[in-house]
Design a protein around this motif. Structure first.
Motif, PDB file in Angstrom:
ATOM      1  N   ASN A  85       0.813  -1.279  -0.014  1.00 48.69           N
ATOM      2  CA  ASN A  85       0.007  -0.043  -0.079  1.00 48.69           C
ATOM      3  C   ASN A  85       0.872   1.316   0.047  1.00 48.69           C
ATOM      4  OD1 ASN A  85      -2.177  -1.589   0.095  1.00 48.69           O
ATOM      5  ND2 ASN A  85      -2.067  -1.647   2.272  1.00 48.69           N
ATOM      6  N   LEU A  86       0.202   2.285  -0.482  1.00 42.51           N
ATOM      7  CA  LEU A  86       1.074   3.714  -0.707  1.00 42.51           C
ATOM      8  C   LEU A  86       1.590   4.129   0.687  1.00 42.51           C
ATOM      9  CD1 LEU A  86       1.887   5.832  -2.313  1.00 42.51           C
ATOM     10  CD2 LEU A  86      -0.174   7.061  -1.892  1.00 42.51           C
ATOM     11  N   MET A  87       0.583   4.421   1.633  1.00 48.67           N
ATOM     12  CA  MET A  87       1.239   5.189   2.841  1.00 48.67           C
ATOM     13  C   MET A  87       2.191   4.368   3.557  1.00 48.67           C
ATOM     14  SD  MET A  87       0.088   7.999   2.125  1.00 48.67           S
ATOM     15  CE  MET A  87       0.615   9.201   3.442  1.00 48.67           C
ATOM     16  N   PRO A  88       1.968   3.396   3.776  1.00 49.30           N
ATOM     17  CA  PRO A  88       3.268   2.650   4.617  1.00 49.30           C
ATOM     18  C   PRO A  88       4.647   2.866   3.751  1.00 49.30           C
ATOM     19  CG  PRO A  88       1.338   1.113   4.587  1.00 49.30           C
ATOM     20  CD  PRO A  88       0.917   2.259   3.654  1.00 49.30           C
ATOM     21  N   PHE A 143      13.521   5.700  -2.157  1.00 47.35           N
ATOM     22  CA  PHE A 143      12.536   6.711  -2.734  1.00 47.35           C
ATOM     23  C   PHE A 143      11.153   5.590  -3.086  1.00 47.35           C
ATOM     24  CE2 PHE A 143      14.994   4.316  -6.056  1.00 47.35           C
ATOM     25  CZ  PHE A 143      13.969   3.895  -7.140  1.00 47.35           C
ATOM     26  N   LEU A 144      10.032   6.462  -3.397  1.00 51.33           N
ATOM     27  CA  LEU A 144       8.838   5.975  -3.529  1.00 51.33           C
ATOM     28  C   LEU A 144       8.575   5.829  -5.156  1.00 51.33           C
ATOM     29  CD1 LEU A 144       5.807   5.277  -2.773  1.00 51.33           C
ATOM     30  CD2 LEU A 144       5.386   7.774  -3.284  1.00 51.33           C
ATOM     31  N   SER A 145       8.244   4.612  -5.505  1.00 45.04           N
ATOM     32  CA  SER A 145       7.631   4.550  -6.959  1.00 45.04           C
ATOM     33  C   SER A 145       6.509   4.757  -7.245  1.00 45.04           C
ATOM     34  CB  SER A 145       8.193   3.031  -7.594  1.00 45.04           C
ATOM     35  OG  SER A 145       9.448   2.793  -7.574  1.00 45.04           O
ATOM     36  N   VAL A 146       6.045   5.897  -8.088  1.00 41.24           N
ATOM     37  CA  VAL A 146       4.604   6.214  -8.395  1.00 41.24           C
ATOM     38  C   VAL A 146       4.324   5.720  -9.725  1.00 41.24           C
ATOM     39  CG1 VAL A 146       3.219   8.371  -8.800  1.00 41.24           C
ATOM     40  CG2 VAL A 146       5.163   8.373  -7.213  1.00 41.24           C
ATOM     41  N   PHE A 147       3.299   4.637  -9.665  1.00 35.09           N
ATOM     42  CA  PHE A 147       2.864   3.792 -10.717  1.00 35.09           C
ATOM     43  C   PHE A 147       2.058   4.858 -11.511  1.00 35.09           C
ATOM     44  CE2 PHE A 147       3.667   0.783  -7.354  1.00 35.09           C
ATOM     45  CZ  PHE A 147       4.929   0.205  -7.716  1.00 35.09           C
ATOM     46  N   GLY A 148       2.468   5.418 -12.725  1.00 40.70           N
ATOM     47  CA  GLY A 148       1.921   6.088 -13.770  1.00 40.70           C
ATOM     48  C   GLY A 148       1.383   7.433 -13.275  1.00 40.70           C
ATOM     49  N   ASN A 149       1.710   8.590 -14.224  1.00 41.22           N
ATOM     50  CA  ASN A 149       1.230   9.890 -14.000  1.00 41.22           C
ATOM     51  C   ASN A 149       0.464  10.441 -15.278  1.00 41.22           C
ATOM     52  OD1 ASN A 149       3.506  10.005 -15.754  1.00 41.22           O
ATOM     53  ND2 ASN A 149       4.296  11.919 -14.797  1.00 41.22           N
ATOM     54  N   ASP A 150      -0.093   9.640 -15.981  1.00 39.88           N
ATOM     55  CA  ASP A 150      -0.805   9.826 -17.284  1.00 39.88           C
ATOM     56  C   ASP A 150      -2.455   9.549 -16.875  1.00 39.88           C
ATOM     57  OD1 ASP A 150      -0.542   6.874 -17.206  1.00 39.88           O
ATOM     58  OD2 ASP A 150       0.176   6.944 -19.003  1.00 39.88           O
ATOM     59  N   TYR A 151      -2.619   9.391 -15.735  1.00 37.65           N
ATOM     60  CA  TYR A 151      -4.334   8.987 -15.668  1.00 37.65           C
ATOM     61  C   TYR A 151      -5.032  10.165 -15.930  1.00 37.65           C
ATOM     62  CZ  TYR A 151      -3.329   4.408 -13.446  1.00 37.65           C
ATOM     63  OH  TYR A 151      -2.904   3.203 -13.121  1.00 37.65           O
ATOM     64  N   LYS A 152      -6.506  10.043 -16.034  1.00 39.81           N
ATOM     65  CA  LYS A 152      -7.319  11.372 -16.261  1.00 39.81           C
ATOM     66  C   LYS A 152      -7.614  11.883 -14.790  1.00 39.81           C
ATOM     67  CE  LYS A 152      -9.012  10.358 -20.783  1.00 39.81           C
ATOM     68  NZ  LYS A 152      -9.980   9.636 -21.570  1.00 39.81           N
ATOM     69  N   THR A 153      -6.547  12.430 -14.263  1.00 48.08           N
ATOM     70  CA  THR A 153      -6.811  13.056 -12.780  1.00 48.08           C
ATOM     71  C   THR A 153      -6.104  14.404 -12.704  1.00 48.08           C
ATOM     72  OG1 THR A 153      -4.873  12.008 -11.915  1.00 48.08           O
ATOM     73  CG2 THR A 153      -6.804  10.841 -11.483  1.00 48.08           C
ATOM     74  N   MET A 169      -0.881  12.854  -1.354  1.00 43.05           N
ATOM     75  CA  MET A 169      -0.651  12.320  -0.453  1.00 43.05           C
ATOM     76  C   MET A 169       0.957  12.401   0.149  1.00 43.05           C
ATOM     77  SD  MET A 169      -3.556  11.213   0.588  1.00 43.05           S
ATOM     78  CE  MET A 169      -3.053  10.047   2.096  1.00 43.05           C
ATOM     79  N   VAL A 170       1.916  12.507  -0.876  1.00 42.23           N
ATOM     80  CA  VAL A 170       3.390  12.421  -0.663  1.00 42.23           C
ATOM     81  C   VAL A 170       3.518  13.914   0.038  1.00 42.23           C
ATOM     82  CG1 VAL A 170       5.556  13.074  -1.894  1.00 42.23           C
ATOM     83  CG2 VAL A 170       3.909  10.938  -2.434  1.00 42.23           C
ATOM     84  N   GLN A 171       2.775  15.008  -0.362  1.00 48.34           N
ATOM     85  CA  GLN A 171       2.891  16.433   0.014  1.00 48.34           C
ATOM     86  C   GLN A 171       2.529  16.520   1.423  1.00 48.34           C
ATOM     87  OE1 GLN A 171       0.544  18.571  -2.902  1.00 48.34           O
ATOM     88  NE2 GLN A 171       2.244  18.984  -3.910  1.00 48.34           N
ATOM     89  N   ALA A 172       1.149  15.534   1.778  1.00 45.40           N
ATOM     90  CA  ALA A 172       0.665  15.818   3.167  1.00 45.40           C
ATOM     91  C   ALA A 172       1.608  15.024   3.902  1.00 45.40           C
ATOM     92  CB  ALA A 172      -0.740  14.931   3.198  1.00 45.40           C
ATOM     93  N   MET A 173       2.250  14.036   3.572  1.00 45.05           N
ATOM     94  CA  MET A 173       3.414  13.171   4.588  1.00 45.05           C
ATOM     95  C   MET A 173       4.471  14.074   4.661  1.00 45.05           C
ATOM     96  SD  MET A 173       2.815  10.402   6.131  1.00 45.05           S
ATOM     97  CE  MET A 173       3.937   9.945   7.457  1.00 45.05           C
TER      98      MET A 173
END
Length: 347
Positions: free
Chosen positions: A207-210, A222-232, A280-284
């Motif tokens: 899971n992301l947050m742990p 470092f954290l691997s972020v899976f994809g930055n091409d979603y429609k968000t 979530m990264v920014q909040a952490m």
């Protein structure tokens, strides 16, 4: 006499927080766990429950037991008079379920069938089941309400949750004296505010947050972020994150619902707000005061772009609503991680 509640898988992340809330609400939790996701502590107790005992200042009844062991279940039910069961036990890693589907069906489905048969044999007809928003599959619309179609699951873990929901629904339909509350969780994060219990993934976190917390504390680079091409908004996946203590309080509300002879009821447990991976990264980073390095990699199979709840039904029928926001979730997670850099283990 205080009511005894059987908690299967009660040494795990969500289970241990629910055991704590049960004890504080005046119930007597009886916990079984097979240590698949739990660290062994002193006195043969899981370390998570040893700490729960310290927080609530009372002993927690525990037995090491695997729910696929029918004889052991029968013996347990002969020894205790349970008014209800909270069922968390099961395998839960999405990626692993794709590699080992039979193992997931064997443990999650067979284990639940054995549990339900044993409950039936001993006249225990009330169950709260730990389900998941994965039963919705790829959302047809958002926010997700309980009427959204289910079953289009993207992995065997999600399918096992869906099949168990169906089994329990069929059972309640066939035998009218059964009552069940199926709770579809969104993404539980955070920890008890004492910092004594929290999420302790064995191996690499799924899971992301742990994972984010382990980068912040220096356990991972470092954290691997899976994809930055979603429609968000920022291209990264959006999820509904809920504080684990809010989630646990939802289970106490569900127990009260069973008292109404409610039949089979289904509720989303979420906040109704979606946050992206980068948010979530920014909040952490804000909670920890540390930079969290990340790298963008390709999309992960089975991930959807956005997934968040409409939690209105739970508020209306259970009188339950998530109380904690994102800052509190991250602060409590960070306190847990800082106090327990290697989780429950001593090394």
């Amino acid at each position: 006499m205080a009511e005894k509640i059987l908690v299967t898988g009660g040494a795990g992340y969500i289970g241990s927080h629910c055991v704590l809330e049960l004890a504080e609400a005046g119930y007597v939790p009886v916990v079984i766990d097979n240590f698949h996701n739990a660290i062994r502590g002193a006195d043969a107790l899981p370390e998570s429950l040893r700490r729960v005992q310290q927080i609530v200042h009372q002993p927690i009844l525990f037995q090491e037991l695997d729910i696929t062991n029918e004889a052991a279940l029968q013996e347990l039910f002969s020894k205790h008079r349970f008014s209800a069961v909270m069922h968390f036990a099961g395998l839960k890693a999405v990626g692993e379920s794709v590699q080992k589907p039979l193992e997931y069906y064997r443990v999650n489905l067979t284990g639940t069938i054995r549990l339900l048969e044993t409950m039936k044999a001993h006249g225990v007809r009330n169950i709260v089941f730990s389900s998941s928003a994965t039963v919705y599959g790829d959302p047809k619309y958002l926010p997700l309400d309980e009427n959204h179609p289910v079953g289009g699951c993207t992995n065997p873990y999600g399918k096992s949750k869906y099949f168990i929901e169906e089994m329990i629904r069929d059972l309640c339909k066939a035998e009218r004296d059964w009552n069940a509350v199926l709770l579809r969780y969104f993404n539980p994060i955070g920890a008890h505010e004492s910092g004594m219990i929290g999420e302790d993934p064995q191996g690499i976190p799924n899971n992301l947050m742990p994972y984010v917390a382990q980068v912040a504390v220096g356990r991972r680079e470092f954290l691997s972020v899976f994809g930055n091409d979603y429609k968000t908004d920022d291209g990264t996946g959006v999820r509904d994150y809920i504080h684990v203590v809010d989630l646990a309080k939802g289970h106490i509300a569900a127990l009260k619902k069973l008292k109404e002879n409610c039949g089979c009821k289904i509720y989303n447990l979420g906040t109704g707000t979606g946050y992206s991976v980068l948010q979530m990264v920014q909040a952490m980073e804000k909670a920890s005061g540390r930079e969290i390095k990340y790298k963008i990699t390709g999309r992960r199979e089975g991930d959807v772009a956005s997934c968040y709840a409409n939690p209105a039904l739970a508020e209306r029928e259970l009188g339950w609503k998530a109380a904690f926001g994102l800052d509190k979730m991250c602060e409590d997670l960070w306190r847990w991680q800082l106090q327990n850099p290697t989780g429950f283990s001593k090394n």
